[in-house]
Motif scaffolding. Structure first.
Motif, short mmCIF file in Angstrom:
data_model
loop_
_atom_site.label_atom_id
_atom_site.label_comp_id
_atom_site.label_asym_id
_atom_site.label_seq_id
_atom_site.Cartn_x
_atom_site.Cartn_y
_atom_site.Cartn_z
N LEU A 191 -34.90 -73.64 77.88
CA LEU A 191 -33.83 -74.34 78.60
C LEU A 191 -33.83 -73.86 80.05
CD1 LEU A 191 -30.93 -74.06 75.99
CD2 LEU A 191 -32.55 -75.94 76.30
N PRO A 192 -34.25 -74.67 80.99
CA PRO A 192 -34.30 -74.24 82.39
C PRO A 192 -32.94 -73.76 82.89
CG PRO A 192 -35.44 -76.33 82.10
CD PRO A 192 -34.70 -76.06 80.82
N GLY A 193 -32.93 -72.53 83.39
CA GLY A 193 -31.71 -72.00 83.99
C GLY A 193 -30.67 -71.49 83.02
N ARG A 194 -30.92 -71.55 81.71
CA ARG A 194 -29.91 -71.12 80.75
C ARG A 194 -30.53 -70.18 79.73
NH1 ARG A 194 -24.88 -73.06 79.42
NH2 ARG A 194 -25.20 -74.89 80.72
N PRO A 195 -30.05 -68.92 79.67
CA PRO A 195 -30.59 -67.96 78.70
C PRO A 195 -30.36 -68.44 77.27
CG PRO A 195 -29.28 -66.85 80.36
CD PRO A 195 -29.03 -68.30 80.53
N ALA A 196 -31.38 -68.30 76.47
CA ALA A 196 -31.29 -68.70 75.07
C ALA A 196 -32.27 -67.88 74.26
CB ALA A 196 -31.59 -70.19 74.92
N GLY A 197 -31.95 -67.71 73.01
CA GLY A 197 -32.85 -67.02 72.10
C GLY A 197 -33.11 -67.91 70.90
N GLY A 198 -34.16 -67.62 70.17
CA GLY A 198 -34.43 -68.44 69.01
C GLY A 198 -35.71 -68.05 68.32
N LYS A 199 -36.02 -68.77 67.27
CA LYS A 199 -37.22 -68.46 66.50
C LYS A 199 -37.78 -69.71 65.86
CE LYS A 199 -40.35 -65.77 64.96
NZ LYS A 199 -41.25 -66.94 64.96
N TYR B 80 -47.76 -75.85 55.96
CA TYR B 80 -47.06 -76.73 56.90
C TYR B 80 -46.10 -77.70 56.20
CZ TYR B 80 -50.55 -75.13 60.28
OH TYR B 80 -51.34 -74.35 61.09
N ARG B 81 -45.45 -77.24 55.16
CA ARG B 81 -44.50 -78.12 54.46
C ARG B 81 -43.18 -78.25 55.20
NH1 ARG B 81 -46.83 -75.55 49.79
NH2 ARG B 81 -47.89 -77.09 48.47
N ASP B 82 -42.79 -77.20 55.93
CA ASP B 82 -41.51 -77.20 56.64
C ASP B 82 -41.71 -76.70 58.06
OD1 ASP B 82 -39.58 -77.62 54.20
OD2 ASP B 82 -40.93 -75.99 53.63
N ALA B 83 -41.01 -77.33 59.00
CA ALA B 83 -41.06 -76.92 60.40
C ALA B 83 -39.64 -76.72 60.91
CB ALA B 83 -41.79 -77.97 61.23
N TRP B 84 -39.37 -75.53 61.49
CA TRP B 84 -38.01 -75.17 61.91
C TRP B 84 -38.00 -74.70 63.36
CZ3 TRP B 84 -33.80 -74.61 58.27
CH2 TRP B 84 -34.15 -74.72 56.92
N PHE B 85 -36.85 -74.88 63.97
CA PHE B 85 -36.50 -74.09 65.15
C PHE B 85 -35.00 -73.84 65.10
CE2 PHE B 85 -35.36 -72.84 69.38
CZ PHE B 85 -36.42 -72.02 69.74
N VAL B 86 -34.65 -72.56 65.10
CA VAL B 86 -33.25 -72.15 65.13
C VAL B 86 -33.05 -71.31 66.38
CG1 VAL B 86 -31.36 -71.05 63.88
CG2 VAL B 86 -33.27 -72.07 62.61
N GLY B 87 -32.15 -71.76 67.24
CA GLY B 87 -31.93 -71.05 68.49
C GLY B 87 -30.47 -71.07 68.89
N TYR B 88 -30.17 -70.33 69.95
CA TYR B 88 -28.76 -70.18 70.34
C TYR B 88 -28.64 -69.81 71.81
CZ TYR B 88 -30.08 -65.30 69.58
OH TYR B 88 -30.73 -64.08 69.61
#
Length: 717
Positions: free
Chosen positions: A596-604, A611-619
């Motif tokens: 996110l340009p200009g906004r601190p964020a973390g995630g995984k 390759y049955r499931d694809a995730w992104f969890v961030g905050y």
């Protein structure tokens, strides 16, 4: 001697009178004939035929006179016969009808016990700013007052269904007779002849059966309703309880179902369409049979003009107005939220016996963005990656769910993948492994060797099938190295990893083996998002929730979500370390597409086996959001991983969702780290960070810059 001749008679051949004796009983010719001298106006001779004709005419005239004089007598006797037997049959028919009414009426409860049954309760579900999410319950809409409706809506119903409604006493003899005659002529049951009051009686008290018993009881109850309530009250009850098809009971439900608007704002053309539905709701539905619905609406408008409810000009104008029916009322993703609310409701209130209002935490703007992010990703890249479904959950750091999408299309599948689908999280589970390691004293800069490892019969490999050798924990998490995560899980123990995850919010069953490090134990999207909340809120355990308050329509509060701070489950120093590591994933790791340009964020990122499931969890400091893509069947995707489709969709949603939100550092990250991180993200540090998220003693305000002459002169900053 010659005899002399006698003088001839004036009438040649006639004998002298008295020259011959008469036979006994014979009439003399003078009795039946007159001499020529005796006739004044008649001809000298007249035939016997003419004499006979005259006698015949006299006889015929006498017979005709007698016949004419006898006809009135016959007609009178016929009428008298019909009247007599009509009265007899009427008396016996009346006795029979009275007997039938008395017989079937006796099977009804005592009239003193008759009460209007409560309308099935409606559950009105609202967003946190008061917008309507959905109506749930058997009716599909709210109960409305007659005064809140545009007058042409009840007028349309009266005009087409019972135009003598205001003049009859519950039963319309004229309408009933007309209906019966029509049925006889057509040889089938084409019309029912029931008044609005009779229809209401049937809906309130009786089963929908076409029997004499039900019809008689319907009539009795209709007359009772007319004596008990005013016409306006009867009409209001009718409009709130009549069925309009597609699960909609009442005009408000009909307006929302077919036009996605409350009944209070429907147009005249829409009101005519709704009224037209009463004849055959499924066959005249405007979203399924628009031509039939429009033709029926024209008949309703004509009836309204005939009854002088509207003017000819208003009718013509209404016929030109477009009527845009929604294809299907319950199609958007808000219905996943409504279903989830209804599933939870029994835990907060025992019985629903009246209309209630459920206020939720949902944000309609964010919900629209979330639905668009999932559908757009699937539409543009679903075929490329072999992905058929997606889900999204987004909540504030304290757990208030702002958006939830349970699947690609609610119309095609009502299964809520956001709350019910248990899938392997893959590497999105690794933060709990690293957190457990940090809590045992390791640091983000601690080193491990990325190399092939074996634990019993299990030998994990990196997805790249390559190894980096010496690597820091920070870098290993950012690059999602499986070998390092497996080593850490073995060091701290699988049970400790499971305990850490459970402490943060994972409640599904977890395997007690080293493979837990790679997210082999199944979780739901909302469960995983809930376990990430402590990273964003300062280390507090809190669960996602959507119901903030429940109250009755009259205003009585039944439930309020408790404003609890939550239990501290991550120490501040450990939280600072894990957040700085998670932030690195977006800056230089597998989650760069989520940056996110200009906004601190973390995630995984997270990718399960094959390759049955694809995730992104961030905050961020404002929102925690998790996205999952995959197939309901568990079929492997075409190498969809957490770093491609989910990361891109996550960014698309979060950029729009954060509009107007203050930029702030992740909890535990210092102002200097925030500035450094933002510099790496390609933006200047924002001076207006949330002071509550800054370490003690640090100011959120930058030092003011000296102003020039013109700035001081004109008051410019």
């Amino acid at each position: 001697m010659t005899r002399s001749k006698k003088p001839s008679s004036p009438n040649k051949g006639a004998k002298a009178p008295g020259s011959q004796k008469r036979k006994a009983g014979a009439r003399a010719p003078s009795d039946i004939q007159l001499s020529a001298e005796d006739r004044t106006t008649q001809p000298a001779t007249k035939s016997k035929r003419a004499t006979k004709g005259k006698g015949a005419r006299k006889t015929s005239a006498r017979k005709t006179k007698v016949a004419k004089s006898s006809k009135p007598n016959i007609l009178f006797r016929a009428i008298r016969f019909l009247v007599y037997w009509g009265v007899i049959l009427g008396i016996w028919g009346g006795i029979a009808v009275a007997g039938i009414v008395a017989y079937y009426g006796a099977q009804l409860p005592q009239s003193t016990d008759w009460q209007i049954p409560n309308r099935p309760p409606n559950v009105q579900i609202l967003s946190h700013d008061g917008g309507l999410i959905a109506n749930r319950g058997k009716t599909g809409g709210q109960e409305v007052r007659l005064s809140s409706l545009p007058p042409y809506l009840p007028d349309a119903v009266v005009a087409i269904e019972d135009h003598r409604f205001y003049s009859h006493f519950g039963f319309d003899p004229i309408g009933f007779t007309r209906a019966m005659v029509t049925n006889v002529i057509r040889g089938r049951l084409a019309q029912g002849g029931s008044t609005l009051t009779q229809q209401l009686a049937k809906n309130l008290f009786l089963e929908h059966k076409r029997t004499i018993e039900r019809k008689v009881q319907e009539l009795i109850l209709a007359i009772w309703l007319e004596t008990k309530f005013s016409k306006e009250e009867i009409l209001e009850m009718y409009l709130n309880r009549v069925y309009f098809g597609a699960g909609a009971t009442g005009v408000d439900a009909a307006a929302r179902t077919y036009f996605n608007k409350p009944a209070s704002v429907v147009t005249l053309a829409e009101a005519a369409t709704i009224a037209g539905l009463l004849k055959a709701p499924s066959r005249l539905a405007p979203n399924r049979h628009p031509k039939r619905a429009r033709a029926r609406a024209k008949l309703v408008l004509a009836a309204m003009e005939r009854e002088e409810f509207i003017t000819p000009k208003e009718r013509k104008l209404a016929m030109t107005m477009p009527v845009k029916a929604v294809a299907r009322h319950k199609t958007n993703s808000l219905n996943y939220v409504a279903d989830w609310v209804m599933e939870q409701l029994p835990a907060y209130i025992e019985d629903i016996n009246e209309d209630i209002i459920v206020e939720t935490t949902l944000d309609l703007r964010m919900q629209t963005l979330a639905e668009r992010a999932i559908s757009s990703a699937l539409d543009t890249s679903g075929k490329k990656y072999g992905v058929g479904q997606g889900a999204l959950v987004s909540a504030t750091p304290m757990g208030a769910v702002r958006a939830l999408v349970g699947g690609r299309s609610y119309q095609k599948s009502q299964f809520n993948r956001a709350t019910k689908a248990k899938r392997q999280p893959g590497s999105a589970f690794k933060p709990f492994v690293y957190l457990a390691s940090l809590e045992l004293g390791n640091s983000p800069n601690g080193m491990r060797v990325d190399e092939p490892v074996r634990f019993g019969k299990w030998s994990p490999q990196n997805y790249s099938k390559k190894y980096m050798g010496q690597v820091s924990l920070r870098r290993a998490l950012a690059l999602s190295l499986n070998t390092v995560a497996a080593q850490l899980a073995f060091e701290v123990g699988p049970a400790n990893v499971a305990s850490t995850a459970r402490r943060l919010g994972i409640h599904s069953k977890m395997a007690n083996n080293p493979s837990i490090a790679l997210g082999t134990s199944e979780v739901t999207p909302i469960e995983l998002v809930g376990a990430y909340l402590p990273f964003a809120n300062g280390g507090l355990r809190t669960d996602p929730y959507v119901i903030s308050r429940i109250l009755t329509k009259s205003g009585d509060v039944l439930y309020v979500h408790p404003a609890l701070a939550g239990t501290q489950v991550i120490a501040p120093n450990v939280l600072a370390n894990i957040n700085s590591m998670m932030q690195e994933t977006l800056i230089s790791g597998t989650g760069k597409k989520a940056l996110l340009p200009g906004r601190p964020a973390g995630g995984k990122t997270g990718t399960s086996q094959n390759y049955r499931d694809a995730w992104f969890v961030g905050y961020t400091a404002n929102l925690v959001t998790g996205i999952w893509f995959g197939n309901d069947s568990g079929k492997a995707t075409k190498k969809a991983s957490g770093g491609n489709l989910p990361a891109s969709a996550w960014k698309a949603y979060m950029v729009g969702a954060h509009n107007g939100m203050t930029i702030a550092a992740l909890p535990g990250v210092s102002a200097q780290q925030l500035a450094a991180s933002r510099k790496r993200l390609g933006a200047e540090a924002n001076p207006w960070v949330n002071p509550d998220l800054l370490p003690e003693g640090q100011s959120a305000m930058p030092e003011p810059k000296p102003r020039g002459f013109f700035s001081r002169l004109f008051g410019l900053n």
